[in-house]
Write a protein that holds these residues in place. Structure first.
Motif, mmCIF file in Angstrom:
data_model
loop_
_atom_site.group_PDB
_atom_site.id
_atom_site.type_symbol
_atom_site.label_atom_id
_atom_site.label_comp_id
_atom_site.label_asym_id
_atom_site.label_seq_id
_atom_site.Cartn_x
_atom_site.Cartn_y
_atom_site.Cartn_z
ATOM 1 N N MET A 70 0.828 -1.212 0.000
ATOM 2 C CA MET A 70 0.000 0.000 0.000
ATOM 3 C C MET A 70 0.860 1.258 0.000
ATOM 4 S SD MET A 70 -3.114 -1.077 2.569
ATOM 5 C CE MET A 70 -3.452 -2.812 2.811
ATOM 6 N N ILE A 71 1.969 1.210 0.698
ATOM 7 C CA ILE A 71 2.886 2.353 0.683
ATOM 8 C C ILE A 71 3.403 2.583 -0.731
ATOM 9 C CG2 ILE A 71 5.157 3.163 1.448
ATOM 10 C CD1 ILE A 71 4.601 1.825 4.125
ATOM 11 N N GLN A 72 3.695 1.509 -1.438
ATOM 12 C CA GLN A 72 4.165 1.617 -2.819
ATOM 13 C C GLN A 72 3.088 2.221 -3.707
ATOM 14 O OE1 GLN A 72 7.373 0.894 -3.986
ATOM 15 N NE2 GLN A 72 6.510 2.068 -5.682
ATOM 16 N N ILE A 73 1.835 1.849 -3.475
ATOM 17 C CA ILE A 73 0.726 2.405 -4.263
ATOM 18 C C ILE A 73 0.633 3.908 -4.040
ATOM 19 C CG2 ILE A 73 -1.796 2.469 -4.455
ATOM 20 C CD1 ILE A 73 -1.769 -0.557 -3.892
ATOM 21 N N ILE A 74 0.787 4.333 -2.797
ATOM 22 C CA ILE A 74 0.762 5.766 -2.488
ATOM 23 C C ILE A 74 1.882 6.496 -3.202
ATOM 24 C CG2 ILE A 74 1.057 7.472 -0.636
ATOM 25 C CD1 ILE A 74 -0.311 5.461 1.230
ATOM 26 N N GLU A 75 3.049 5.869 -3.253
ATOM 27 C CA GLU A 75 4.191 6.487 -3.927
ATOM 28 C C GLU A 75 3.981 6.557 -5.432
ATOM 29 O OE1 GLU A 75 7.560 4.232 -2.656
ATOM 30 O OE2 GLU A 75 7.667 5.220 -0.685
ATOM 31 N N ASN A 76 3.134 5.686 -5.955
ATOM 32 C CA ASN A 76 2.833 5.709 -7.392
ATOM 33 C C ASN A 76 1.818 6.785 -7.755
ATOM 34 O OD1 ASN A 76 4.553 3.550 -7.811
ATOM 35 N ND2 ASN A 76 2.921 2.013 -7.747
ATOM 36 N N LEU A 77 1.194 7.380 -6.727
ATOM 37 C CA LEU A 77 0.201 8.419 -6.963
ATOM 38 C C LEU A 77 0.875 9.711 -7.395
ATOM 39 C CD1 LEU A 77 -2.763 9.400 -6.733
ATOM 40 C CD2 LEU A 77 -2.277 9.977 -4.358
ATOM 41 N N ASN A 78 0.431 10.262 -8.491
ATOM 42 C CA ASN A 78 0.964 11.531 -8.986
ATOM 43 C C ASN A 78 0.293 12.663 -8.212
ATOM 44 O OD1 ASN A 78 1.480 13.962 -10.459
ATOM 45 N ND2 ASN A 78 1.884 12.751 -12.302
ATOM 46 N N ALA A 79 1.009 13.182 -7.205
ATOM 47 C CA ALA A 79 0.435 14.191 -6.317
ATOM 48 C C ALA A 79 0.014 15.456 -7.069
ATOM 49 C CB ALA A 79 1.438 14.545 -5.224
ATOM 50 N N LYS A 80 0.814 15.867 -8.035
ATOM 51 C CA LYS A 80 0.490 17.082 -8.786
ATOM 52 C C LYS A 80 -0.779 16.896 -9.603
ATOM 53 C CE LYS A 80 5.139 19.042 -9.202
ATOM 54 N NZ LYS A 80 6.194 19.500 -10.148
ATOM 55 N N GLU A 81 -0.899 15.729 -10.238
ATOM 56 C CA GLU A 81 -2.082 15.454 -11.038
ATOM 57 C C GLU A 81 -3.320 15.349 -10.145
ATOM 58 O OE1 GLU A 81 -4.025 15.179 -14.532
ATOM 59 O OE2 GLU A 81 -1.867 15.484 -14.278
ATOM 60 N N PHE A 82 -3.134 14.735 -8.977
ATOM 61 C CA PHE A 82 -4.227 14.612 -8.019
ATOM 62 C C PHE A 82 -4.669 15.994 -7.555
ATOM 63 C CE2 PHE A 82 -6.131 13.908 -3.870
ATOM 64 C CZ PHE A 82 -6.904 12.770 -4.075
ATOM 65 N N GLY A 83 -3.681 16.861 -7.293
ATOM 66 C CA GLY A 83 -3.982 18.209 -6.809
ATOM 67 C C GLY A 83 -4.782 19.033 -7.807
ATOM 68 N N LYS A 84 -4.597 18.772 -9.100
ATOM 69 C CA LYS A 84 -5.323 19.523 -10.126
ATOM 70 C C LYS A 84 -6.823 19.286 -10.037
ATOM 71 C CE LYS A 84 -1.584 19.532 -13.569
ATOM 72 N NZ LYS A 84 -1.173 19.046 -14.910
ATOM 73 N N ASN A 85 -7.190 18.142 -9.486
ATOM 74 C CA ASN A 85 -8.610 17.787 -9.403
ATOM 75 C C ASN A 85 -9.268 18.235 -8.100
ATOM 76 O OD1 ASN A 85 -9.201 15.903 -11.859
ATOM 77 N ND2 ASN A 85 -7.220 15.214 -11.065
ATOM 78 N N LEU A 86 -8.486 18.860 -7.220
ATOM 79 C CA LEU A 86 -9.033 19.305 -5.944
ATOM 80 C C LEU A 86 -9.630 20.699 -6.072
ATOM 81 C CD1 LEU A 86 -6.356 18.020 -3.413
ATOM 82 C CD2 LEU A 86 -8.562 17.005 -4.005
ATOM 83 N N ARG A 87 -10.908 20.739 -6.239
ATOM 84 C CA ARG A 87 -11.662 21.984 -6.316
ATOM 85 C C ARG A 87 -13.045 21.693 -5.735
ATOM 86 N NH1 ARG A 87 -11.106 19.647 -11.206
ATOM 87 N NH2 ARG A 87 -12.991 19.077 -12.355
ATOM 88 N N PRO A 88 -13.785 22.721 -5.352
ATOM 89 C CA PRO A 88 -15.089 22.486 -4.721
ATOM 90 C C PRO A 88 -16.002 21.576 -5.532
ATOM 91 C CG PRO A 88 -14.457 24.768 -4.477
ATOM 92 C CD PRO A 88 -13.445 24.150 -5.419
ATOM 93 N N PHE A 89 -16.506 20.538 -4.874
ATOM 94 C CA PHE A 89 -17.435 19.577 -5.467
ATOM 95 C C PHE A 89 -16.884 18.980 -6.767
ATOM 96 C CE2 PHE A 89 -20.120 22.253 -2.758
ATOM 97 C CZ PHE A 89 -20.721 21.271 -1.989
ATOM 98 N N ALA A 90 -15.637 18.551 -6.700
ATOM 99 C CA ALA A 90 -14.998 17.928 -7.856
ATOM 100 C C ALA A 90 -15.565 16.536 -8.092
ATOM 101 C CB ALA A 90 -13.487 17.843 -7.628
ATOM 102 N N ASP A 91 -15.548 16.116 -9.331
ATOM 103 C CA ASP A 91 -15.967 14.766 -9.689
ATOM 104 C C ASP A 91 -14.852 13.788 -9.313
ATOM 105 O OD1 ASP A 91 -15.929 12.429 -11.868
ATOM 106 O OD2 ASP A 91 -17.991 13.120 -11.619
ATOM 107 N N LEU A 92 -15.215 12.645 -8.756
ATOM 108 C CA LEU A 92 -14.218 11.688 -8.286
ATOM 109 C C LEU A 92 -13.849 10.636 -9.333
ATOM 110 C CD1 LEU A 92 -15.229 11.173 -4.569
ATOM 111 C CD2 LEU A 92 -12.949 11.740 -5.396
ATOM 112 N N GLY A 93 -14.154 10.926 -10.586
ATOM 113 C CA GLY A 93 -13.820 9.992 -11.656
ATOM 114 C C GLY A 93 -12.329 9.702 -11.730
ATOM 115 N N PHE A 94 -11.519 10.719 -11.473
ATOM 116 C CA PHE A 94 -10.066 10.534 -11.534
ATOM 117 C C PHE A 94 -9.598 9.558 -10.461
ATOM 118 C CE2 PHE A 94 -10.556 13.709 -8.274
ATOM 119 C CZ PHE A 94 -9.489 13.521 -7.400
ATOM 120 N N ALA A 95 -10.215 9.624 -9.274
ATOM 121 C CA ALA A 95 -9.851 8.725 -8.181
ATOM 122 C C ALA A 95 -10.321 7.305 -8.478
ATOM 123 C CB ALA A 95 -10.455 9.218 -6.877
ATOM 124 N N GLU A 96 -11.498 7.195 -9.072
ATOM 125 C CA GLU A 96 -12.024 5.875 -9.428
ATOM 126 C C GLU A 96 -11.112 5.196 -10.444
ATOM 127 O OE1 GLU A 96 -16.006 3.935 -11.517
ATOM 128 O OE2 GLU A 96 -16.139 5.882 -10.515
#
Length: 278
Positions: A70-96
């Motif tokens: 699980m730690i490895q999976i977290i490290e594989n997460l692109n934090a910058k790309e994830f951050g781009k989707n953080l806005r009020p009432f964002a769609d969670l399609g990217f997380a899915e």
């Protein structure tokens, strides 16, 4: 039933141990630490349930991933790309999409019983989801407003499970657990009067625009249905703390908390009556 059958049944009794993983955002690193300690101690769970981040960690555990995986999976997460989707009432399609890389298919296909807790956007009631597409169910359990919009499953729109059941111990019971170990990531939280004036005003403003509310028993019901509750002290951390240093410290706190309580937990498990084998 004959004597031989009764003796065979006695020795085939099984004790089903479940773990209920609580909500808490980035504090979920403490879940990984606790699971690492359980792995080292030889404690295995046969049933798992979770709310919000707890549902994500729980599903990965049910799939067979270790804490290190699980730690490895977290490290594989692109934090910058994830951050781009953080806005009020964002769609969670990217997380899915991200979750489906590691948790493809439906919950029914997982190697062990699993359930995620969600909150119905219309009734504000809680529901246990133990079937359906894994990634979609996990995003529903983690959809906390105002950061994310609700997730539609069937004809319903669901939100973060923490609003109605932050530590879904009862879901483990429903899945067949005899003994339930819970993990409360928010056991140590600042009281309302200890928060800054700005924090209180912000909290009130957010509450007015969110479609769901915390129920009075959202946290207490987890304690009522658990045989033992792990309470890592994460008071100095926020659910949004994704700094490398902060996440490492939360992992360590979860690990040490579980390790310090391991003998008590083993004793609770040992004393639990066994289930009859089939």
């Amino acid at each position: 039933m004959g004597l031989f059958a009764r003796i065979k049944n006695l020795f085939s009794r099984k004790r089903v141990v479940g773990i209920a993983l609580g909500s808490g955002g980035a504090k979920g690193m403490a879940h990984l630490g606790a699971l690492k300690a359980f792995e080292e101690a030889g404690v295995r769970f046969q049933v798992v349930a979770g709310s919000s981040i707890g549902s994500i960690v729980g599903a990965l555990y049910a799939k067979g991933y270790t804490a290190d995986d699980m730690i490895q999976i977290i490290e594989n997460l692109n934090a910058k790309e994830f951050g781009k989707n953080l806005r009020p009432f964002a769609d969670l399609g990217f997380a899915e999409e991200f979750l489906s890389r590691y948790l493809e298919g439906d919950i029914e296909g997982l190697p062990m019983p699993f359930a995620a807790w969600v909150t119905d956007g219309e009734t504000n009631g809680g529901e246990m989801l133990s079937s359906g597409n894994i990634a979609r169910v996990l995003t529903a359990s983690s959809a906390i407003p105002p950061f994310f919009r609700g997730v539609e499953i069937g004809k319903k729109r669901y939100y973060d499970g923490a609003f109605s059941n932050a530590i879904p111990s009862e879901a483990c019971r429903a899945l067949g657990a005899d003994v339930v170990i819970g993990v409360d990531l928010s056991a140590f939280a600042r009281q309302e009067d200890e928060k800054s004036r700005i924090s209180r005003i912000f909290g009130l403003a957010v509450a007015k625009i969110t479609p769901v509310r915390y129920t009075e028993d959202s946290r207490s019901r987890g304690y009522e249905n658990a045989d033992f509750m792990l309470r890592p002290n994460l008071l100095d951390f926020r659910a949004t703390d994704v700094s490398r240093e902060g996440m490492a410290k939360m992992f360590e706190i979860g690990y040490e908390t579980a390790r310090e309580n391991m003998q008590k937990i083993k004793e609770v498990i040992r004393k639990c009556p066994r289930r009859k084998g089939s």
